[in-house]
Design a protein around this motif. Structure first.
Motif, PDB file in Angstrom:
ATOM      1  N   GLY A  49     -20.224  27.764  -1.960  1.00 46.37           N
ATOM      2  CA  GLY A  49     -21.153  28.072  -3.033  1.00 46.37           C
ATOM      3  C   GLY A  49     -20.445  28.391  -4.333  1.00 46.37           C
ATOM      4  N   LEU A  50     -19.355  29.153  -4.256  1.00 41.61           N
ATOM      5  CA  LEU A  50     -18.577  29.461  -5.454  1.00 41.61           C
ATOM      6  C   LEU A  50     -17.950  28.210  -6.044  1.00 41.61           C
ATOM      7  CD1 LEU A  50     -16.742  32.811  -4.693  1.00 41.61           C
ATOM      8  CD2 LEU A  50     -18.511  32.361  -6.360  1.00 41.61           C
ATOM      9  N   LYS A  51     -17.624  27.269  -5.185  1.00 43.99           N
ATOM     10  CA  LYS A  51     -17.018  26.026  -5.650  1.00 43.99           C
ATOM     11  C   LYS A  51     -17.984  25.276  -6.552  1.00 43.99           C
ATOM     12  CE  LYS A  51     -16.217  23.171  -2.313  1.00 43.99           C
ATOM     13  NZ  LYS A  51     -15.644  22.348  -1.236  1.00 43.99           N
ATOM     14  N   TYR A  52     -19.247  25.224  -6.173  1.00 36.37           N
ATOM     15  CA  TYR A  52     -20.236  24.518  -6.976  1.00 36.37           C
ATOM     16  C   TYR A  52     -20.546  25.253  -8.281  1.00 36.37           C
ATOM     17  CZ  TYR A  52     -20.863  21.583  -2.915  1.00 36.37           C
ATOM     18  OH  TYR A  52     -20.643  20.726  -1.887  1.00 36.37           O
ATOM     19  N   VAL A  53     -20.530  26.566  -8.249  1.00 35.22           N
ATOM     20  CA  VAL A  53     -20.746  27.340  -9.463  1.00 35.22           C
ATOM     21  C   VAL A  53     -19.589  27.124 -10.433  1.00 35.22           C
ATOM     22  CG1 VAL A  53     -20.901  29.686 -10.384  1.00 35.22           C
ATOM     23  CG2 VAL A  53     -22.206  29.058  -8.367  1.00 35.22           C
ATOM     24  N   ALA A  54     -18.362  27.110  -9.912  1.00 40.28           N
ATOM     25  CA  ALA A  54     -17.199  26.872 -10.765  1.00 40.28           C
ATOM     26  C   ALA A  54     -17.236  25.477 -11.370  1.00 40.28           C
ATOM     27  CB  ALA A  54     -15.920  27.056  -9.960  1.00 40.28           C
ATOM     28  N   ILE A  57     -19.827  25.485 -14.192  1.00 40.30           N
ATOM     29  CA  ILE A  57     -19.323  26.167 -15.380  1.00 40.30           C
ATOM     30  C   ILE A  57     -18.319  25.281 -16.112  1.00 40.30           C
ATOM     31  CG2 ILE A  57     -17.898  28.119 -16.141  1.00 40.30           C
ATOM     32  CD1 ILE A  57     -19.322  29.800 -14.013  1.00 40.30           C
ATOM     33  N   ALA A  58     -17.456  24.585 -15.373  1.00 44.73           N
ATOM     34  CA  ALA A  58     -16.471  23.699 -16.001  1.00 44.73           C
ATOM     35  C   ALA A  58     -17.151  22.588 -16.792  1.00 44.73           C
ATOM     36  CB  ALA A  58     -15.542  23.110 -14.944  1.00 44.73           C
ATOM     37  N   VAL A  59     -18.141  21.957 -16.196  1.00 43.85           N
ATOM     38  CA  VAL A  59     -18.844  20.870 -16.890  1.00 43.85           C
ATOM     39  C   VAL A  59     -19.662  21.424 -18.052  1.00 43.85           C
ATOM     40  CG1 VAL A  59     -20.642  19.124 -16.649  1.00 43.85           C
ATOM     41  CG2 VAL A  59     -18.894  19.325 -14.926  1.00 43.85           C
ATOM     42  N   GLY A  60     -20.325  22.534 -17.862  1.00 42.25           N
ATOM     43  CA  GLY A  60     -21.162  23.104 -18.915  1.00 42.25           C
ATOM     44  C   GLY A  60     -20.379  23.491 -20.154  1.00 42.25           C
ATOM     45  N   ILE A  61     -19.276  24.192 -19.966  1.00 42.03           N
ATOM     46  CA  ILE A  61     -18.468  24.608 -21.114  1.00 42.03           C
ATOM     47  C   ILE A  61     -17.839  23.404 -21.791  1.00 42.03           C
ATOM     48  CG2 ILE A  61     -16.395  25.881 -21.785  1.00 42.03           C
ATOM     49  CD1 ILE A  61     -17.173  27.997 -19.751  1.00 42.03           C
ATOM     50  N   CYS A 102     -15.526  16.235 -22.805  1.00 40.77           N
ATOM     51  CA  CYS A 102     -16.553  16.275 -21.764  1.00 40.77           C
ATOM     52  C   CYS A 102     -16.056  15.574 -20.496  1.00 40.77           C
ATOM     53  CB  CYS A 102     -17.827  15.637 -22.283  1.00 40.77           C
ATOM     54  SG  CYS A 102     -19.226  15.853 -21.195  1.00 40.77           S
ATOM     55  N   LEU A 103     -15.342  14.484 -20.669  1.00 40.10           N
ATOM     56  CA  LEU A 103     -14.813  13.774 -19.502  1.00 40.10           C
ATOM     57  C   LEU A 103     -13.779  14.609 -18.752  1.00 40.10           C
ATOM     58  CD1 LEU A 103     -14.492  10.189 -20.971  1.00 40.10           C
ATOM     59  CD2 LEU A 103     -16.218  11.059 -19.410  1.00 40.10           C
ATOM     60  N   VAL A 108     -12.268  17.924 -13.992  1.00 38.40           N
ATOM     61  CA  VAL A 108     -11.919  19.239 -13.415  1.00 38.40           C
ATOM     62  C   VAL A 108     -12.967  19.623 -12.373  1.00 38.40           C
ATOM     63  CG1 VAL A 108     -11.761  21.696 -13.936  1.00 38.40           C
ATOM     64  CG2 VAL A 108     -10.570  20.042 -15.355  1.00 38.40           C
ATOM     65  N   ALA A 109     -14.240  19.425 -12.682  1.00 35.02           N
ATOM     66  CA  ALA A 109     -15.307  19.757 -11.723  1.00 35.02           C
ATOM     67  C   ALA A 109     -15.205  18.885 -10.473  1.00 35.02           C
ATOM     68  CB  ALA A 109     -16.665  19.563 -12.375  1.00 35.02           C
TER      69      ALA A 109
END
Length: 115
Positions: A49-54, A57-61, A102-103, A108-109
């Motif tokens: 679950g933390l993996k998906y949140v991270a 966050i990586a894609v969003g920022i 963005c890419l 990273v995600a």
């Protein structure tokens, strides 16, 4: 109206609060494994679950930063091309470089999810 630096500070503060809240609430609370499950399977669910949140966050920022960069660079490039149309070949690659942010966030995600 607030200054740009205070908005950036509040944005970073909000991201830090979000990450800390997720890390506090996502920790497994001494779960007992169900029948037939090992403790490793229960712990793996929390880290998954933390993996998906991270990754989110990586894609969003990265997408927010890319949008801000393309907005500023694109406006400057269009202004320069309005004055001198020969600058289009020199200005547009900078807009493409800003889109590359963005890419990188997506890559990273993807690595976070796959590993």
């Amino acid at each position: 109206m607030k200054s740009s630096s205070s908005r950036k500070f509040l944005f970073v503060l909000a991201i830090m609060a979000l990450v800390s809240a997720v890390s506090i609430f996502a920790q497994p609370a001494s779960q007992q494994p169900a029948s037939g499950e090992t403790a490793e399977v229960v712990a793996d669910g929390a880290s998954s679950g933390l993996k998906y949140v991270a990754a989110a966050i990586a894609v969003g920022i990265a997408c927010l930063a890319s949008g801000m960069a393309v907005g500023k660079i694109g406006a400057a490039a269009m202004g320069a091309m309005a004055e001198n149309s020969e600058l289009s070949g020199k200005a547009l690659p900078f807009v493409g470089l800003a889109e590359g942010i963005c890419l990188w966030g997506f890559l990273v995600a993807l690595f976070i999810i796959l590993m």
